[in-house]
Design a protein around this motif. Structure first.
Motif, PDB file in Angstrom:
ATOM      1  N   GLU A   1       0.706  -0.978   0.115  1.00  0.00           N
ATOM      2  CA  GLU A   1      -0.220  -0.029   0.236  1.00  0.00           C
ATOM      3  C   GLU A   1       0.548   1.006   0.131  1.00  0.00           C
ATOM      4  N   VAL A   2       0.323   1.876  -0.168  1.00  0.00           N
ATOM      5  CA  VAL A   2       0.876   3.563  -0.655  1.00  0.00           C
ATOM      6  C   VAL A   2       0.245   4.388  -0.205  1.00  0.00           C
ATOM      7  N   PHE A   3       0.568   5.488   0.892  1.00  0.00           N
ATOM      8  CA  PHE A   3      -0.179   6.796   1.475  1.00  0.00           C
ATOM      9  C   PHE A   3       0.542   7.806   1.273  1.00  0.00           C
ATOM     10  N   GLU A   4      -0.456   8.813   0.685  1.00  0.00           N
ATOM     11  CA  GLU A   4       0.378  10.243  -0.280  1.00  0.00           C
ATOM     12  C   GLU A   4      -0.894  11.571   1.149  1.00  0.00           C
ATOM     13  N   TYR A   5       0.822  11.625   2.127  1.00  0.00           N
ATOM     14  CA  TYR A   5       0.454  13.042   2.550  1.00  0.00           C
ATOM     15  C   TYR A   5       0.943  14.339   2.114  1.00  0.00           C
ATOM     16  N   THR A   6       0.266  15.553   1.767  1.00  0.00           N
ATOM     17  CA  THR A   6       0.624  16.550   1.110  1.00  0.00           C
ATOM     18  C   THR A   6       0.376  17.656   2.645  1.00  0.00           C
ATOM     19  N   ASN A   7       0.939  18.327   1.714  1.00  0.00           N
ATOM     20  CA  ASN A   7       0.906  19.486   3.049  1.00  0.00           C
ATOM     21  C   ASN A   7       1.126  19.939   4.370  1.00  0.00           C
ATOM     22  N   VAL A   8       2.710  18.906   4.019  1.00  0.00           N
ATOM     23  CA  VAL A   8       3.374  18.277   5.574  1.00  0.00           C
ATOM     24  C   VAL A   8       3.827  19.675   5.936  1.00  0.00           C
ATOM     25  N   ASN A   9       4.062  20.574   6.944  1.00  0.00           N
ATOM     26  CA  ASN A   9       4.379  21.168   7.381  1.00  0.00           C
ATOM     27  C   ASN A   9       5.699  21.226   8.636  1.00  0.00           C
ATOM     28  N   PHE A  10       6.898  21.048   8.649  1.00  0.00           N
ATOM     29  CA  PHE A  10       7.852  20.753   9.482  1.00  0.00           C
ATOM     30  C   PHE A  10       7.536  22.462  10.937  1.00  0.00           C
TER      31      PHE A  10
ATOM     32  N   ARG B   1      11.300  22.986   5.125  1.00  0.00           N
ATOM     33  CA  ARG B   1      10.059  22.700   6.263  1.00  0.00           C
ATOM     34  C   ARG B   1       8.638  22.748   6.156  1.00  0.00           C
ATOM     35  N   LEU B   2       8.090  23.347   4.920  1.00  0.00           N
ATOM     36  CA  LEU B   2       6.236  23.841   4.617  1.00  0.00           C
ATOM     37  C   LEU B   2       6.297  23.286   3.186  1.00  0.00           C
ATOM     38  N   ASN B   3       5.451  22.373   3.230  1.00  0.00           N
ATOM     39  CA  ASN B   3       4.606  22.374   2.053  1.00  0.00           C
ATOM     40  C   ASN B   3       5.255  20.976   1.996  1.00  0.00           C
ATOM     41  N   GLN B   4       5.683  20.029   2.337  1.00  0.00           N
ATOM     42  CA  GLN B   4       6.182  18.869   1.922  1.00  0.00           C
ATOM     43  C   GLN B   4       5.156  17.665   1.710  1.00  0.00           C
ATOM     44  N   ILE B   5       5.747  17.119   0.602  1.00  0.00           N
ATOM     45  CA  ILE B   5       4.784  15.333   0.190  1.00  0.00           C
ATOM     46  C   ILE B   5       4.966  14.780   0.537  1.00  0.00           C
ATOM     47  N   LEU B   6       4.930  13.365   0.807  1.00  0.00           N
ATOM     48  CA  LEU B   6       4.832  12.501   2.117  1.00  0.00           C
ATOM     49  C   LEU B   6       4.189  10.896   1.084  1.00  0.00           C
ATOM     50  N   ARG B   7       5.112  10.623   1.200  1.00  0.00           N
ATOM     51  CA  ARG B   7       4.639   8.841   0.848  1.00  0.00           C
ATOM     52  C   ARG B   7       4.946   7.514   1.659  1.00  0.00           C
TER      53      ARG B   7
END
Length: 167
Positions: free
Chosen positions: A36-45, A125-131
């Motif tokens: 499975e793949v889950f995508e997370y958008t707008n990830v902010n550190f 740091r801001l608006n990262q996209i992680l899978r």
């Protein structure tokens, strides 16, 4: 008549028990295992602790392995996914920043480390996209697939990009 029915039932049970599907190819890649793949958008550190918790839509098996990739850009229309941990250095060779993660059955915690994270460009740091890619641990240990290459992992599991779960 009872003996005939009993023998027929026994033969049926033995026959049905031997039905298995194994879609492994010649390279030993397991094509009938679900990834499975889950995508997370707008990830902010953010400055509080430069940590984000990515909750899964459901719990995963304790035997699963989690890989995390960060979208770092694109080249000729193709996304560039970098595996975590990912480290950046200053020109003098000292650590600038590092992304790393740990995971449980319920979430992945992704965090940044470094000497001056407040001074790091907001593009890191801001608006990262992680899978988050969830695969069976046995595949990760016994595979010849390069787990650092997102595209190789997706290809090995025949993951349909249109079926990625957007969070």
């Amino acid at each position: 008549m009872k003996k005939f029915t009993l023998i027929l039932a026994l033969i049926g049970m033995i026959t049905l028990q031997s039905c298995t599907v194994n879609n492994d190819d010649r390279d030993g890649i397991d094509n009938d295992t679900i990834a499975e793949v889950f995508e997370y958008t707008n990830v902010n550190f953010l400055p509080n602790d430069y940590t984000v918790v990515l909750e899964y839509p459901h719990s995963i098996f304790t035997s699963d392995m989690v890989l995390v990739y960060r979208l770092s850009g694109s080249f000729q229309g193709e996304d560039i996914w970098k595996p975590l941990p990912e480290t950046y250095y200053f020109g003098d060779g000292t650590l600038d920043l590092r992304y790393d993660f740990d995971f449980t059955r319920f979430d992945a915690q992704v965090y940044m480390e470094g000497f001056d994270l407040a001074g790091v460009s907001s593009s890191y740091r801001l608006n990262q996209i992680l899978r988050v890619v969830v695969i069976p641990a046995s595949f990760g240990k016994n595979s010849t697939v390069n787990l650092n290459d997102y595209n190789a992992v997706v290809s090995a599991f025949n993951i349909d990009e249109s079926k990625i779960i957007k969070m």
